[in-house]
Design an enzyme around this catalytic site. Structure first.
Site, mmCIF file in Angstrom:
data_model
loop_
_atom_site.group_PDB
_atom_site.id
_atom_site.type_symbol
_atom_site.label_atom_id
_atom_site.label_comp_id
_atom_site.label_asym_id
_atom_site.label_seq_id
_atom_site.Cartn_x
_atom_site.Cartn_y
_atom_site.Cartn_z
ATOM 1 N N LYS A 1 48.057 42.705 43.398
ATOM 2 C CA LYS A 1 46.933 43.047 42.553
ATOM 3 C C LYS A 1 46.913 44.452 41.921
ATOM 4 O O LYS A 1 47.226 45.490 42.696
ATOM 5 C CB LYS A 1 45.421 42.774 43.162
ATOM 6 C CG LYS A 1 44.217 42.819 42.264
ATOM 7 C CD LYS A 1 42.949 42.188 43.124
ATOM 8 C CE LYS A 1 41.608 42.373 42.288
ATOM 9 N NZ LYS A 1 40.464 41.941 43.190
ATOM 10 N N SER B 1 37.685 38.269 41.496
ATOM 11 C CA SER B 1 38.484 39.294 40.469
ATOM 12 C C SER B 1 39.950 39.234 40.743
ATOM 13 O O SER B 1 40.503 39.893 39.791
ATOM 14 C CB SER B 1 37.883 40.754 40.846
ATOM 15 O OG SER B 1 38.276 41.191 41.998
ATOM 16 N N THR C 1 35.730 41.936 47.692
ATOM 17 C CA THR C 1 34.597 42.792 48.181
ATOM 18 C C THR C 1 33.259 41.621 48.691
ATOM 19 O O THR C 1 32.803 41.698 49.561
ATOM 20 C CB THR C 1 34.003 43.564 47.042
ATOM 21 O OG1 THR C 1 35.025 44.502 46.708
ATOM 22 C CG2 THR C 1 32.789 44.415 47.688
ATOM 23 N N GLY D 1 34.004 37.290 47.552
ATOM 24 C CA GLY D 1 34.384 36.291 46.622
ATOM 25 C C GLY D 1 35.728 36.703 45.876
ATOM 26 O O GLY D 1 36.070 35.622 45.106
ATOM 27 N N SER D 2 36.277 37.839 45.804
ATOM 28 C CA SER D 2 37.313 37.990 44.813
ATOM 29 C C SER D 2 38.622 37.357 45.237
ATOM 30 O O SER D 2 39.447 37.345 44.488
ATOM 31 C CB SER D 2 37.468 39.615 44.576
ATOM 32 O OG SER D 2 36.068 39.866 43.787
#
Length: 540
Positions: free
Chosen positions: A111, A192, A213, A215-216
């Protein structure tokens, strides 16, 4: 700054010379090439060991696959211009008799908030950090390189890991554009770690790293029909990863199988003197061999907790029908289903943790930069840059999240922050997930992945998400204000296995057994799939 397309075209000049083949080789001397949309680490290692293909072949094939779909899906921000050179070196190491482990010579994407000290950016999708330089590789990058992985490039993301705007969209960043998921045209990829989810789903690399953090990893993993592991906060180092919250941030693998995700987690986990949260790793920091003792029949001895009092009230939605079917399947395979209700399902949660942490943690990250191209040292200065730099698309994409953080009036050194933190530790601890897990003796607590992230996030607990099902073919298409499809035919969703801190080994075992009994991922194919395979390059 060269465009992503320019970077990819430059790096992939080797494969362009042979991309005119109308059909790839499917085998050499009777040995078939594995399909890159389904290939596993074991498959790649067997092919590399036997000489069926090389790591250079793999890099060329993956670069070609990125080139095929990235113009539509925008999953990859940039590729590593040194990837082919690194692959050649690792091929040479292998030929000389050294094997660095299961990731030796395997391309992995990371990422675009996980720093590398190389020719790639680490921008969190913002033009504020394009051209910034760090003093060293992040610990995550160091661990991947030590394991022999090839860091193939950086994946696109929701800008600042979804921590900027109140009116943006999942997967959009000013630097990378809008990520789209591959199961329905214009599908919301969730955020994200959006690009990481899409890239892993389509085999643009063997797997990816994401950050979470709240759900990402879990959300884009489920919406892209893959496995995601959100580790305990402190199992993987956050040093030189662009932060939101030191109390909730964590880095984990996003892969197509539980076993592959487990192998990658073992490679990246461990103590880092520059992240004091990693001091909490039990057993003197020894990391389990997560993939060593996986058992497809493990459900026969598993205790599965169901938190009835925090599940969605409706049992008739597609996801809840699939969830209860999953619970029934596990029970039919021998699992003991137990009540794992929260002790206080209405315990209040503070919203002050992320903004107070971000104000402090962002300053700390910016202070470590060796090149800070726009001389930004605080959230106030970052907001000023973002609101005045046209490519950041302000005010169409606002800075409401930052505005609220600054309006809070304090950072994470204030006594009010400590009081807010204790509120969350109670809600997620004794009153919530950790308390239920400890009281019941469950191997895992399960719930739909759409509902799981927040319960674990507030106490830094681990979660593994596995594909569970898909929306039916006749599902009505729902489009949000940004034109993204949030619900529609064949869009996937997942099942989460949740546990206490540092219980990843047990969660992985249960998740693997469920995966092997269902094999959900293969039941629906993406609507867009790259056609380049290893045989376009290997075996010549």
């Amino acid at each position: 700054m060269p465009s992503v397309r320019h970077i990819i075209l430059t790096v992939s000049s080797v494969w362009l010379a042979v991309a005119g083949f109308t059909s790839a080789l499917t085998s050499v001397k009777g040995k078939p090439f594995p399909s890159l949309i389904d290939v596993t680490i074991d498959d790649l290692q067997e092919g590399l060991r036997s000489g069926l293909f090389s790591s250079v072949d793999l890099v060329n094939a993956y670069l070609a696959r990125i080139q095929e779909v990235n113009g539509t899906l925008h999953a990859v921000t940039e590729v590593n211009p040194d990837a082919l050179h690194i692959a050649r070196e690792l091929d040479g190491v292998r030929i000389n008799g050294t094997n660095l482990g299961p990731l030796h010579g395997v391309p992995i994407l990371i990422k675009n908030n996980i720093a590398t000290k190389d020719k790639m950016d680490n921008s969190a999708g913002s033009w504020a950090l394009v051209g910034a330089k760090v003093p060293a590789d992040s610990f995550m990058a160091q661990k991947l390189r030590k394991a022999g992985a090839i860091i193939l490039g950086k994946t696109n993301l929701s800008q600042w890991a979804n921590y900027r705007s109140g009116n943006s969209s999942n997967g959009w960043s000013a630097h990378g554009g809008q990520v789209l998921a591959p199961y329905y045209p214009n599908q919301d990829p969730s955020g994200s770690s959006s690009g990481s989810g899409v890239a892993s789903a389509l085999g643009l690399a063997l797997a990816s790293l994401g950050t979470e953090t709240s759900g990402s990893i879990l959300s884009p993993a489920q919406k892209n029909n893959i496995v995601g592991i959100k580790p305990t906060v402190g199992l993987t180092s956050r040093h030189l990863v662009i932060p939101i919250s030191e109390h909730q941030d964590t880095i984990g693998p996003m892969a197509r199988t539980v076993k592959d995700a487990a192998i990658i987690l073992e490679a990246i986990a461990g103590f880092d003197p520059k992240d004091n949260y990693t001091h909490s790793i039990p057993h003197c920091g020894k990391i389990p061999h997560y993939a060593a003792r996986l058992d497809a029949e493990y459900l026969k001895e598993a205790r599965i907790g169901v938190p009835y009092n925090v599940l969605p009230s409706s049992n008739t939605s597609e996801e809840m029908v699939a969830f209860w079917s999953a619970v029934e399947l596990m029970q039919s395979e021998g699992a003991t289903i137990i009540d794992a209700n929260w002790a206080d399902a209405n315990a209040p949660i503070s919203t002050a943790i992320l903004p107070a942490d971000f104000i402090s943690n962002l300053v700390s990250y910016l202070a470590e930069l060796t090149v800070n191209p726009h001389n930004i040292h605080s959230l106030e200065e970052l907001r000023e840059f973002t609101q005045s730099f046209p490519l950041e698309q302000y005010p169409d994409r606002d800075t409401a999240t930052w505005d609220s953080a600054l309006d809070l009036g304090y950072n994470n050194t204030n006594f009010r922050f400590w009081e807010a933190l204790q509120m969350n530790y109670y809600a997620g601890g004794e009153a919530g997930l950790l308390g239920a897990y400890e009281r019941t003796g469950a191997d895992a607590i399960v719930m739909p992945s759409s509902n799981s992230p927040g319960f674990a996030a507030i106490v830094g607990a681990p979660v593994v998400t596995v594909p569970m099902s898909f929306y039916p073919e006749d599902t009505e298409v729902v489009i949000n204000s940004r034109g993204l499809v949030t619900r529609g035919p064949n869009i996937p969703y997942g099942l989460s296995f949740m546990g206490g801190k540092f219980t990843e080994e047990k969660l992985i075992k249960v998740a693997y057994a469920y995966e092997q009994k269902t094999l959900v991922r293969k039941k629906v194919q993406p609507y867009i799939v790259p056609t380049t395979e290893i045989g376009d390059f290997g075996g010549f």
